[in-house]
Write an enzyme that holds these catalytic residues in place. Structure first.
Site, PDB file in Angstrom:
ATOM      1  N   SER A   1       0.852  -1.189   0.000  1.00 12.47           N
ATOM      2  CA  SER A   1       0.000   0.000   0.000  1.00 12.47           C
ATOM      3  C   SER A   1       0.887   1.238   0.000  1.00 12.47           C
ATOM      4  CB  SER A   1      -0.875   0.000   1.260  1.00 12.47           C
ATOM      5  OG  SER A   1      -1.475   1.267   1.487  1.00 12.47           O
TER       6      SER A   1
ATOM      7  N   TYR B   1      -2.528  -1.006  10.556  1.00 10.83           N
ATOM      8  CA  TYR B   1      -2.425  -1.278   9.121  1.00 10.83           C
ATOM      9  C   TYR B   1      -1.134  -0.698   8.555  1.00 10.83           C
ATOM     10  CZ  TYR B   1      -3.723  -1.204   4.140  1.00 10.83           C
ATOM     11  OH  TYR B   1      -3.748  -1.366   2.772  1.00 10.83           O
TER      12      TYR B   1
END
Length: 255
Positions: free
Chosen positions: A143, A156
């Site tokens: 990401s 995350y």
């Protein structure tokens, strides 16, 4: 065809970016092992779509946060198609909680699914590649948040930051075996993980305004890059991250 006769495992492969990667890889001639933990009917439907297009795919319900689940996926690939060529560590979750809010249980679940699975998936796939003696590719779906903070989603970000260093270090360690390790880093993508943002017109407008290309990515746009990175087209690329984010990391509000 970029992946003709290659065998590819895709974790979390029956929805979102994973589903798009399955379809894109199959279209390029790959044999696919689809990992899933829920919605077996969606996996069956996806396999049918692959087969209708002339490809081959099998599904396996496996908990990739455990070594046993990861080993089962590697065994399934070898049993079904004779070998393994590419592992796509795609499965991931988030809690959307800050460092002050995140519970131990939430933290552990995010790290187990996002990072532990990638670490030991890399280990097990690499051992299979070495046994086969012809190299292989490990592609981690990371990401922009491996490098770009996202306040309110700390666990995350930690998991993706760890994935960044996993890729850089494992790529160096495994290069002598002809094994490439890469991160593919999407920005905002039209997938279920972003459903709440897409359902809120105000949030979606603000997000699109922050992206230089003016929109979220479609899953197939990420999948096409995944195919390129997994193929010999990228044979000299390893131990690095490739960002596909519409320019969001470089955006500026100006003065």
């Amino acid at each position: 065809m970029l992946l003709k006769d290659k065998t590819v495992i895709v974790t979390g492969g029956n929805s979102g970016i994973g589903e798009a990667i399955v379809l894109a890889a199959a279209a390029e001639g790959a044999n696919i092992v689809i990992d899933y933990v829920a919605h077996p009917e969606e996996t069956s439907s996806l396999i049918a779509r692959v087969e209708e297009a002339g490809g081959k795919a099998v599904g396996l319900e496996a908990d990739i946060s455990s070594l046993a689940g990861l080993q089962a996926l590697v065994q399934k690939a070898v049993e079904a198609f004779g070998s393994l060529d590419v592992l796509v560590n795609n499965a991931g979750i988030e809690t959307r909680t800050s460092v002050l809010e995140t519970s131990e249980e939430q933290y552990q679940k995010v790290l187990d699914i996002n990072l532990k699975s990638a670490f030991f998936g890399t280990q097990l796939a690499a051992k299979q590649f070495i046994l086969q003696g012809r190299g292989g590719v490990i592609l981690n779906i990371s990401s922009v948040h491996e490098d770009w903070p996202m306040p309110g989603n700390t666990a995350y970000c930690v998991s993706k930051g760890g994935m960044r260093m996993l890729t850089r270090t494992a790529g160096v360690e495994l290069g002598e075996h002809g094994i490439r390790v890469l991160n593919l880093c999407p920005g905002a993508v039209e997938t279920p993980i972003n459903a709440s943002t897409m359902a809120d017109a105000g949030k979606l407008k603000s997000l699109n305004a922050a992206i230089p290309l003016g929109r979220m990515a479609k899953p197939e746009e990420i999948a096409r890059m995944a195919v390129v990175l997994a193929s010999n087209t990228s044979a000299y690329v390893t131990s690095t991250s490739v960002f596909v984010d519409g320019g969001i990391m470089q955006g500026s509000v100006g003065l």
